[in-house]
Design a protein around this motif. Structure first.
Motif, PDB file in Angstrom:
ATOM      1  N   TYR A   5     -15.101   1.691  -2.008  1.00  0.00           N
ATOM      2  CA  TYR A   5     -13.751   1.589  -2.585  1.00  0.00           C
ATOM      3  C   TYR A   5     -13.576   2.596  -3.718  1.00  0.00           C
ATOM      4  N   LEU A 144      -8.788  -1.580   7.630  1.00  0.00           N
ATOM      5  CA  LEU A 144      -8.845  -1.833   6.195  1.00  0.00           C
ATOM      6  C   LEU A 144      -7.734  -2.811   5.867  1.00  0.00           C
ATOM      7  N   ASP A 145      -8.084  -3.882   5.168  1.00  0.00           N
ATOM      8  CA  ASP A 145      -7.057  -4.847   4.771  1.00  0.00           C
ATOM      9  C   ASP A 145      -6.020  -4.148   3.911  1.00  0.00           C
ATOM     10  N   ASP A 146      -4.762  -4.482   4.172  1.00  0.00           N
ATOM     11  CA  ASP A 146      -3.664  -3.868   3.442  1.00  0.00           C
ATOM     12  C   ASP A 146      -2.985  -4.942   2.614  1.00  0.00           C
ATOM     13  N   PRO A 147      -2.824  -4.731   1.308  1.00  0.00           N
ATOM     14  CA  PRO A 147      -2.180  -5.751   0.479  1.00  0.00           C
ATOM     15  C   PRO A 147      -0.672  -5.863   0.724  1.00  0.00           C
ATOM     16  N   ILE A 148      -0.087  -4.872   1.379  1.00  0.00           N
ATOM     17  CA  ILE A 148       1.355  -4.893   1.655  1.00  0.00           C
ATOM     18  C   ILE A 148       1.567  -5.380   3.084  1.00  0.00           C
ATOM     19  N   GLY A 150       2.793  -5.893   6.835  1.00  0.00           N
ATOM     20  CA  GLY A 150       3.206  -4.918   7.842  1.00  0.00           C
ATOM     21  C   GLY A 150       4.712  -4.771   7.962  1.00  0.00           C
ATOM     22  N   LEU A 153       5.846  -2.581   5.152  1.00  0.00           N
ATOM     23  CA  LEU A 153       5.439  -1.184   5.423  1.00  0.00           C
ATOM     24  C   LEU A 153       6.416  -0.528   6.390  1.00  0.00           C
ATOM     25  N   SER A 160       0.037   2.783   6.274  1.00  0.00           N
ATOM     26  CA  SER A 160      -0.927   1.728   5.952  1.00  0.00           C
ATOM     27  C   SER A 160      -1.877   2.258   4.886  1.00  0.00           C
ATOM     28  N   ARG A 161      -2.658   1.375   4.299  1.00  0.00           N
ATOM     29  CA  ARG A 161      -3.611   1.804   3.273  1.00  0.00           C
ATOM     30  C   ARG A 161      -4.606   2.811   3.855  1.00  0.00           C
ATOM     31  N   LEU A 162      -5.122   2.544   5.056  1.00  0.00           N
ATOM     32  CA  LEU A 162      -6.088   3.442   5.683  1.00  0.00           C
ATOM     33  C   LEU A 162      -5.453   4.791   6.003  1.00  0.00           C
TER      34      LEU A 162
END
Length: 178
Positions: A5, A144-148, A150, A153, A160-162
């Motif tokens: 991270y 990768l887990d995304d805090p936002i 879908g 987004l 996405s975060r990734l």
């Protein structure tokens, strides 16, 4: 940098745009942040004066690349290596010279933009090490887990975060890097 991270959140300082290459024969003293491709013609290390000098070029044009107090650079490249070179061009005694340019082996990456990371001589961490580690980490991360959520987004047309991390570390264009 203690975790993957931490590594992925370390944003590059800048990018070298490989799409704006200058031909060796076009090099002139006074050119700023120029990028070109050259072959290592020779390397000289002076332990007494604490410098490493590479002669770079082709059959027609030569430029000297000087590195002061960076003796490890002398082991990094060999005669015949093809390099991507980026930096300011000056002159010394009528010959083209660069001081501490970025030298990148052409075999390491084919990305149009190369990420340049903060370095630490004290901790022996350089931009190449960080770039390789970030690219390797991104290649190994399947998801990768995304805090936002879908839906948000998609609604805001955000990556996405990734996808965002890939765009920062291995951008396909200037727009992706931004």
């Amino acid at each position: 940098v203690g975790t993957v991270y931490d590594l992925l959140m370390r944003v590059p300082l800048r990018y070298v745009d490989r799409t704006q290459l200058v031909l060796l024969r076009q090099l002139r003293s006074g050119m700023s942040q120029v990028t070109f491709i050259a072959r290592v013609l020779s390397a000289t290390t002076s332990w007494e004066k604490r410098y490493v000098r590479f002669q770079l070029g082709d059959d027609y044009t030569r430029v000297s690349a000087m590195f002061f107090n960076a003796m490890w650079m002398g082991k990094r490249f060999r005669r015949g290596d093809l390099l991507l070179v980026q930096g300011d061009v000056g002159d010394f005694n009528g010959a083209l010279q660069m001081t501490s340019p970025l030298l990148e082996p052409m075999t390491e990456s084919t990305a149009p933009l190369l990420a340049i990371y903060p370095q630490s001589q004290k901790h022996e961490v350089d931009t190449w090490m960080l770039r390789r580690a970030a690219v390797d980490a991104l290649r190994r991360l399947p998801v990768l887990d995304d805090p936002i959520p879908g839906t948000l987004l998609a609604k805001r047309k955000l990556p996405s975060r990734l996808a965002a991390l890939r765009a920062v570390h291995v951008p396909e264009s200037k727009k992706h890097a931004e």
